[in-house]
Motif scaffolding. Structure first.
Motif, short mmCIF file in Angstrom:
data_model
loop_
_atom_site.label_atom_id
_atom_site.label_comp_id
_atom_site.label_asym_id
_atom_site.label_seq_id
_atom_site.Cartn_x
_atom_site.Cartn_y
_atom_site.Cartn_z
N VAL A 170 -3.39 -21.43 -22.45
CA VAL A 170 -4.51 -21.19 -21.55
C VAL A 170 -4.07 -20.60 -20.20
N LEU A 171 -2.82 -20.85 -19.79
CA LEU A 171 -2.36 -20.37 -18.49
C LEU A 171 -1.49 -19.13 -18.59
N ASP A 172 -1.38 -18.53 -19.78
CA ASP A 172 -0.50 -17.38 -19.95
C ASP A 172 -0.88 -16.22 -19.04
N SER A 173 -2.17 -16.05 -18.79
CA SER A 173 -2.62 -14.89 -18.00
C SER A 173 -2.83 -15.23 -16.53
N LEU A 174 -2.47 -16.45 -16.12
CA LEU A 174 -2.74 -16.87 -14.74
C LEU A 174 -1.79 -16.21 -13.75
N ASN A 175 -2.35 -15.56 -12.74
CA ASN A 175 -1.60 -15.04 -11.61
C ASN A 175 -1.80 -16.02 -10.46
N GLN A 176 -0.75 -16.76 -10.12
CA GLN A 176 -0.87 -17.80 -9.09
C GLN A 176 -1.35 -17.26 -7.76
N ASP A 177 -0.76 -16.13 -7.35
CA ASP A 177 -1.14 -15.56 -6.05
C ASP A 177 -2.62 -15.25 -6.00
N TYR A 193 -16.19 -36.24 -34.87
CA TYR A 193 -15.42 -35.04 -35.14
C TYR A 193 -14.56 -34.77 -33.90
N THR A 194 -13.26 -34.64 -34.10
CA THR A 194 -12.33 -34.47 -32.98
C THR A 194 -11.81 -33.03 -32.95
N PHE A 195 -11.83 -32.45 -31.74
CA PHE A 195 -11.38 -31.08 -31.56
C PHE A 195 -10.40 -31.03 -30.38
N ALA A 196 -9.34 -30.24 -30.52
CA ALA A 196 -8.38 -30.04 -29.44
C ALA A 196 -8.85 -28.84 -28.62
N LEU A 197 -9.26 -29.09 -27.39
CA LEU A 197 -9.78 -28.03 -26.54
C LEU A 197 -8.76 -27.66 -25.46
N ASN A 198 -8.63 -26.37 -25.22
CA ASN A 198 -7.80 -25.91 -24.10
C ASN A 198 -8.36 -26.47 -22.81
N THR A 199 -7.44 -26.95 -21.96
CA THR A 199 -7.84 -27.58 -20.71
C THR A 199 -6.93 -27.12 -19.57
N VAL A 200 -7.56 -26.84 -18.43
CA VAL A 200 -6.82 -26.58 -17.20
C VAL A 200 -7.11 -27.73 -16.25
N ASN A 201 -6.10 -28.51 -15.96
CA ASN A 201 -6.24 -29.63 -15.04
C ASN A 201 -5.64 -29.24 -13.69
N VAL A 202 -6.46 -29.36 -12.63
CA VAL A 202 -6.00 -29.02 -11.28
C VAL A 202 -6.09 -30.27 -10.41
N ALA A 203 -4.94 -30.67 -9.87
CA ALA A 203 -4.87 -31.80 -8.94
C ALA A 203 -4.43 -31.29 -7.58
N SER A 204 -5.14 -31.72 -6.53
CA SER A 204 -4.87 -31.21 -5.19
C SER A 204 -4.78 -32.34 -4.18
N TRP A 205 -3.86 -32.17 -3.24
CA TRP A 205 -3.68 -33.14 -2.15
C TRP A 205 -3.90 -32.43 -0.82
N PRO A 247 -13.40 -20.11 -26.07
CA PRO A 247 -12.16 -20.37 -25.33
C PRO A 247 -12.25 -19.93 -23.87
N ILE A 248 -11.45 -20.56 -23.03
CA ILE A 248 -11.32 -20.17 -21.63
C ILE A 248 -10.70 -18.77 -21.56
N THR A 249 -11.31 -17.89 -20.78
CA THR A 249 -10.80 -16.53 -20.63
C THR A 249 -10.10 -16.36 -19.28
N LYS A 250 -9.47 -15.21 -19.12
CA LYS A 250 -8.83 -14.90 -17.83
C LYS A 250 -9.86 -14.89 -16.71
N ALA A 251 -11.02 -14.31 -16.98
CA ALA A 251 -12.09 -14.29 -15.97
C ALA A 251 -12.54 -15.70 -15.62
N ASP A 252 -12.57 -16.58 -16.61
CA ASP A 252 -12.96 -17.97 -16.35
C ASP A 252 -12.01 -18.64 -15.36
#
Length: 258
Positions: free
Chosen positions: A61-68, A134-146, A188-193
Motif C-alpha cells: 500500500v505504501l509503494d507509491s508514497l512520496n514522503q516529501d 467472513y474475514t478479509f485482509a484489507l490494506n491499511t495505512v496507520n499514521v501515528a503522530s506526536w 483498494p487504496i490508490t496513490k490519489a487516496d
C-alpha cells in the motif's frame, strides 16, 4: 399543552444556564484567537515501516508514497484549516526566536510514524437462525503522530492515531433455489487516496490543535474559580457552532515519558 410547553421551556433554560460558563469561556476564546498566530513545524521525514503478516507477506500500500509530497500536502492542509479558525500559520525567520504566549503558539509535529499493513476485517451477517463471519485482509495505512505545543509553557505531548483502509462493501441477494448469495467488493487504496488522506490528516490535526487550546483556556479559567469543567467542546468554524466533544475525539495527552 400550555403547561407542558412552560415546563419544557424552563428545562431548556436551566440546561443552557448550567452549561453557560463553559460556552461563554469558549466563545471568549474564539473571539480572542482570531488574532492568534502559530509557528508550525512538521518533520522533513516520517518513519515508514511495513508490518509483515504471520506468513511473512507485506502490503504494498505504501509503494507509491512520496514522503516529501505527503508531508507538504499535510502541512498546507493544516495551515489552510487553521486559517478557517482565524489562526495564521507562519514559519519564523529565526527558529530560535519564536514568540510564545496566549495568542502566539509554537506547534511542532515532532514525530510521525506511517505503517503499511494488512488488517483483518470481519464482516458479520445475521439471519433468523445463524450468524456468519467472513474475514478479509484489507490494506491499511496507520499514521501515528506526536505534537508538542508551547503557548508560554510546554504542554503535555499530544498524540493521535488513525487508519486508512481499503473500502469494503457487501450485500446478500436471494439466490432462489440456491438460497441466499453473499457478495462483496473491495476497492483498494490508490496513490490519489494517499494524498487525499494527507489533506484529511492536516485538517484533522488543525481542528484537534484548536479544540485542545480552546478547552485548555476553558479549563484554566474554571480552575481559577475552583471549578472543574464538566465537558469538553469543539468549535466548527464553518457553522460558527459549538458541539460537545465526544469520547475519542481530539488529541490524547501522553502522560509521563514519551
Amino acid at each position: 399543552m400550555k403547561i407542558r410547553n412552560i415546563i419544557i421551556g424552563v428545562f431548556v433554560a436551566l440546561l443552557f444556564s448550567s452549561c453557560g460558563t463553559e460556552f461563554g469561556l469558549a466563545n471568549k476564546f474564539v473571539v480572542q484567537s482570531r488574532k492568534a498566530q502559530a509557528a508550525v513545524y512538521f518533520p522533513e521525514t516520517a518513519q515508514v515501516t511495513l508490518v509483515p503478516t504471520e506468513d511473512g507477506s507485506y502490503s504494498n500500500v505504501l509503494d507509491s508514497l512520496n514522503q516529501d509530497a505527503f508531508l507538504d500536502i499535510m502541512y498546507q492542509a493544516y495551515a489552510k484549516e487553521m486559517k478557517s479558525y482565524g489562526v495564521e500559520v507562519y514559519i519564523p525567520e529565526d527558529p530560535d526566536q519564536v514568540p510564545v504566549d496566549s495568542t502566539h503558539w509554537l506547534v511542532i509535529l515532532s514525530n510521525m510514524e506511517i505503517q503499511g499493513l494488512y488488517t483483518d476485517y470481519v464482516d458479520r451477517l445475521f439471519d433468523f437462525m445463524d450468524e456468519y463471519n467472513y474475514t478479509f485482509a484489507l490494506n491499511t495505512v496507520n499514521v501515528a503522530s506526536w505534537f508538542e505545543i508551547n503557548d508560554g509553557e510546554w504542554l503535555p505531548i499530544l498524540f493521535d492515531e488513525h487508519n486508512l483502509m481499503d473500502d469494503f462493501e457487501s450485500h446478500v441477494t436471494n439466490g432462489g433455489a440456491q438460497g441466499a448469495q453473499y457478495h462483496y467488493n473491495i476497492t483498494p487504496i490508490t496513490k490519489a487516496d494517499l494524498y487525499d488522506y494527507a489533506v484529511f490528516l492536516g485538517k484533522r490535526y488543525a481542528g484537534f490543535t484548536y479544540d485542545y487550546m480552546m478547552n485548555r483556556y476553558v479549563d484554566s479559567a474554571l480552575k481559577r474559580k475552583g471549578v472543574s469543567p464538566r465537558f469538553r467542546l469543539r468549535w466548527d468554524p464553518y457553522d460558527n457552532s459549538f458541539f460537545f466533544q465526544e469520547e475519542g475525539e481530539g488529541f490524547i495527552e501522553v502522560k509521563g515519558d514519551s
